[in-house]
Design a protein around this motif. Structure first.
Motif, short mmCIF file in Angstrom:
data_model
loop_
_atom_site.label_atom_id
_atom_site.label_comp_id
_atom_site.label_asym_id
_atom_site.label_seq_id
_atom_site.Cartn_x
_atom_site.Cartn_y
_atom_site.Cartn_z
N GLU A 134 3.46 4.68 -68.83
CA GLU A 134 3.59 3.23 -68.98
C GLU A 134 4.22 2.84 -70.32
O GLU A 134 3.78 1.90 -70.98
CB GLU A 134 2.23 2.53 -68.81
N ARG A 180 6.23 8.09 -61.87
CA ARG A 180 7.14 6.95 -61.73
C ARG A 180 8.54 7.44 -62.07
O ARG A 180 8.75 8.07 -63.10
CB ARG A 180 6.72 5.84 -62.68
N GLU A 225 12.53 6.16 -62.52
CA GLU A 225 13.41 4.99 -62.67
C GLU A 225 14.60 5.12 -61.74
O GLU A 225 15.19 6.18 -61.63
CB GLU A 225 13.88 4.87 -64.13
N LEU A 226 14.93 4.03 -61.07
CA LEU A 226 16.07 3.99 -60.15
C LEU A 226 17.26 3.41 -60.90
O LEU A 226 17.48 2.21 -60.90
CB LEU A 226 15.73 3.14 -58.91
N ASP A 227 18.03 4.29 -61.52
CA ASP A 227 19.16 3.84 -62.34
C ASP A 227 20.49 3.99 -61.62
O ASP A 227 21.54 3.94 -62.23
CB ASP A 227 19.18 4.58 -63.66
N GLU A 230 13.10 -0.99 -55.01
CA GLU A 230 14.47 -1.19 -55.51
C GLU A 230 14.59 -2.44 -56.37
O GLU A 230 15.26 -2.42 -57.40
CB GLU A 230 15.47 -1.25 -54.35
N GLY A 269 13.30 -1.63 -59.67
CA GLY A 269 14.02 -0.57 -60.36
C GLY A 269 13.28 0.74 -60.54
O GLY A 269 13.63 1.53 -61.42
N PHE A 270 12.26 1.00 -59.73
CA PHE A 270 11.57 2.28 -59.86
C PHE A 270 11.02 2.71 -58.51
O PHE A 270 10.97 1.94 -57.55
CB PHE A 270 10.44 2.22 -60.90
N ALA A 308 14.96 9.64 -65.12
CA ALA A 308 13.97 9.19 -66.10
C ALA A 308 12.65 9.05 -65.34
O ALA A 308 12.57 8.32 -64.34
CB ALA A 308 14.38 7.87 -66.71
N ALA A 309 11.64 9.76 -65.77
CA ALA A 309 10.36 9.76 -65.07
C ALA A 309 9.22 9.73 -66.07
O ALA A 309 9.38 10.17 -67.21
CB ALA A 309 10.24 10.99 -64.16
N SER A 310 8.07 9.21 -65.64
CA SER A 310 6.91 9.15 -66.52
C SER A 310 5.62 9.33 -65.72
O SER A 310 5.60 9.19 -64.50
CB SER A 310 6.88 7.82 -67.28
N ARG A 323 1.69 8.42 -64.64
CA ARG A 323 0.98 7.18 -64.31
C ARG A 323 -0.50 7.41 -64.60
O ARG A 323 -1.04 8.44 -64.24
CB ARG A 323 1.18 6.82 -62.84
#
Length: 148
Positions: A5, A80, A82-84, A105, A108-109, A135-137, A139
């Motif tokens: 986050e 998570r 990221e939809l870049d 969408e 954006g993720f 890009a991921a993180s 949760r």
């Protein structure tokens, strides 16, 4: 260390991870050890020592230390992404053996739900090794809701 986050967190080992049992990153250090029925985590940060005990395995064994909140927080069994525009959700799902991928969408993720045997920190390492890493993180579980 990992990201959850938008915050940097110290990822602590569980039976389902390939993490080491001792970590040190700048002003924060942590170690974990097992007793016969639990895993004990000890984190030192800003001259304070924080301790937590978790089960040896299962979802409740996966925790991080959040230095901003100065507390241990449970990890969710998902990451998570990221939809870049370059993130290939099908390739991500296959590489992680994902249970389900839910794309948002408009926001954006996407949330990638992981199999029970895959630690979220190991999932991030797998994603980082892809040809076009997204890009991921991590949760984390949010604070409990206080109803009035």
């Amino acid at each position: 260390m990992g990201s959850a986050e938008g915050r940097t967190v110290l990822v602590l080992p569980s039976a389902a991870s390939s993490l080491t049992t001792s970590s040190e990153f700048g002003p924060i250090s942590g170690r974990s050890f097992e007793t016969s029925f639990q895993r004990v985590h000890v984190v030192s940060f800003d001259g304070e020592t924080y301790r937590a005990a978790t089960p040896l395995d299962g979802p409740a064994s996966r925790v991080v230390f959040d230095p901003v909140r100065r507390r241990f927080v449970g990890l969710l069994p998902s990451v998570r992404v990221e939809l870049d525009g370059t993130a290939d959700l099908d390739a991500i799902a296959v590489s992680l053996d994902a249970v389900r991928v839910t794309a948002f969408e408009g926001l954006g993720f996407a949330i990638v739900e992981l199999p029970g045997t895959l630690h979220p920190a190991d999932a991030l390492r797998t994603l980082a090794s892809l040809d076009n890493p997204p890009a991921a993180s991590l949760r984390t579980r949010g604070p409990p809701i206080r109803w009035r």
